[in-house]
Design a protein around this motif. Structure first.
Motif, PDB file in Angstrom:
ATOM      1  N   LYS A  76      10.066  -8.591  -8.406  1.00 39.12           N
ATOM      2  CA  LYS A  76      11.349  -8.077  -8.606  1.00 39.12           C
ATOM      3  C   LYS A  76      11.509  -6.854  -7.498  1.00 39.12           C
ATOM      4  N   ILE A  77      10.224  -6.466  -7.061  1.00 36.32           N
ATOM      5  CA  ILE A  77      10.183  -5.191  -5.756  1.00 36.32           C
ATOM      6  C   ILE A  77      10.618  -5.728  -4.493  1.00 36.32           C
ATOM      7  N   LYS A  78      10.311  -7.258  -4.217  1.00 36.76           N
ATOM      8  CA  LYS A  78      10.490  -7.797  -2.939  1.00 36.76           C
ATOM      9  C   LYS A  78      12.043  -7.538  -2.497  1.00 36.76           C
ATOM     10  N   HIS A  79      12.914  -7.637  -3.538  1.00 32.16           N
ATOM     11  CA  HIS A  79      14.409  -7.491  -3.368  1.00 32.16           C
ATOM     12  C   HIS A  79      14.770  -5.863  -3.408  1.00 32.16           C
ATOM     13  N   HIS A  80      13.895  -5.078  -3.534  1.00 30.80           N
ATOM     14  CA  HIS A  80      14.244  -3.499  -3.674  1.00 30.80           C
ATOM     15  C   HIS A  80      14.751  -3.080  -2.383  1.00 30.80           C
ATOM     16  N   SER A  86      10.652  -5.561   1.390  1.00 34.18           N
ATOM     17  CA  SER A  86       9.984  -6.811   2.192  1.00 34.18           C
ATOM     18  C   SER A  86       9.883  -7.012   3.241  1.00 34.18           C
ATOM     19  N   ASP A  87      10.968  -6.399   4.048  1.00 31.85           N
ATOM     20  CA  ASP A  87      11.198  -6.382   5.452  1.00 31.85           C
ATOM     21  C   ASP A  87      10.360  -5.467   6.318  1.00 31.85           C
ATOM     22  N   ILE A  88       9.634  -4.431   5.516  1.00 33.67           N
ATOM     23  CA  ILE A  88       8.975  -3.375   6.380  1.00 33.67           C
ATOM     24  C   ILE A  88       7.549  -3.582   6.140  1.00 33.67           C
ATOM     25  N   ASP A  89       6.731  -3.522   7.300  1.00 35.27           N
ATOM     26  CA  ASP A  89       5.134  -3.718   7.461  1.00 35.27           C
ATOM     27  C   ASP A  89       4.714  -2.562   7.708  1.00 35.27           C
ATOM     28  N   SER A 110      10.168   4.953 -13.880  1.00 32.86           N
ATOM     29  CA  SER A 110       9.571   3.812 -14.113  1.00 32.86           C
ATOM     30  C   SER A 110       8.968   3.317 -13.060  1.00 32.86           C
ATOM     31  N   THR A 111       7.753   2.351 -13.176  1.00 34.28           N
ATOM     32  CA  THR A 111       6.934   2.091 -11.833  1.00 34.28           C
ATOM     33  C   THR A 111       7.019   0.649 -11.722  1.00 34.28           C
ATOM     34  N   GLU A 112       6.961   0.225 -10.344  1.00 30.11           N
ATOM     35  CA  GLU A 112       6.863  -1.462 -10.139  1.00 30.11           C
ATOM     36  C   GLU A 112       5.707  -1.481  -9.118  1.00 30.11           C
ATOM     37  N   PHE A 113       5.044  -2.409  -9.461  1.00 30.33           N
ATOM     38  CA  PHE A 113       3.910  -2.721  -8.541  1.00 30.33           C
ATOM     39  C   PHE A 113       4.426  -3.616  -7.398  1.00 30.33           C
ATOM     40  N   ILE A 114       4.029  -3.268  -6.207  1.00 30.47           N
ATOM     41  CA  ILE A 114       4.681  -3.668  -4.940  1.00 30.47           C
ATOM     42  C   ILE A 114       4.480  -5.208  -4.699  1.00 30.47           C
TER      43      ILE A 114
END
Length: 234
Positions: free
Chosen positions: A201-205, A172-175, A193-197
């Motif tokens: 959940k993905i915001k904390h990846h 989430s910190d990278i633009d 496994s796939t996670e939509f951006i």
């Protein structure tokens, strides 16, 4: 008088999201279903649903549709049926713009040989992911460009290598859109496994070695992105 129309063959999440996102581009949007229960489906979609089968001669289209100004989407879930449909439409209409969805390279090649003007790969996504993606304004713009513009937008997978400077940072910190001109659609983990951006959940990846990013962008920008982040995979 013949009308300019979008013809969407297949009644599923892909078809419905396409219909919603192009309704302002065409005078009429028609969904065509192989399902015998299409009359029931009609009440749920808000679009006119027509029944068809793969042996159709397309007489109705010839009579009512301005083929040269219309577009057809082949989004049947069965690959063989989708290829057959593409062949049938192309053999009947030389001037029809045909867009087809493909779930792998082999099917994409066959759809192009069958006469599709453009093939859009699904790159390990699901119907639900596509549905969620198309609700985002930036993705709507990209989707519009892929379908209606003659640019060089591409979809690719980029694998994060061990020397990547972003390893350890929160996604989430990278633009990347501002820095490199590409948009990240999803992450495929090592377990595939796939996670939509845009999911919560993905915001904390935290970016890890061997993460696989599904990205969309112009070819030149994607090459620059590859230099900075990893390597493009087939």
């Amino acid at each position: 008088m013949k009308n300019r129309a979008a013809l969407i063959f297949g009644y599923n999440d892909y078809a419905l999201e396409i219909a919603k996102n192009i309704r302002d581009e065409y005078e009429n949007v028609y969904l065509y279903s192989l399902n015998s229960e299409y009359d029931i489906l009609k009440n749920k979609s808000g679009f006119e649903i027509k029944s068809f089968d793969l042996s159709d001669k397309w007489d109705e289209l010839n009579e009512n549709i301005d083929i040269e100004k219309s577009i057809a989407f082949c989004v049947l879930e069965d690959s063989a049926e989708n290829i057959f449909l593409t062949i049938s439409l192309r053999s009947s209409f030389d001037a029809l713009n045909i867009i087809a969805l493909s779930n792998n390279k082999q099917t994409a090649n066959k759809l192009q040989m069958a006469g599709a003007n453009k093939v859009i790969p699904l790159v390990q996504t699901t119907a639900e992911m596509i549905s969620e993606m198309l609700q985002k304004p930036i993705v709507k713009e990209v989707f519009h460009n892929i379908l209606f513009e003659s640019g060089t937008l591409k979809i690719a997978q980029v694998k994060i290598d061990e020397n990547n400077k972003y390893i350890g940072e929160a996604i989430s910190d990278i633009d990347w859109s501002r820095r490199y001109g590409v948009m990240i659609l999803a992450i495929v983990y090592e377990d595939m496994s796939t996670e939509f951006i845009y999911s919560s959940k993905i915001k904390h990846h935290i970016v890890n070695k061997n993460d696989l990013f599904i990205i969309v962008g112009y070819e030149a920008d994607m090459k620059e992105f590859e230099k900075m982040t990893g390597s493009i995979c087939d």
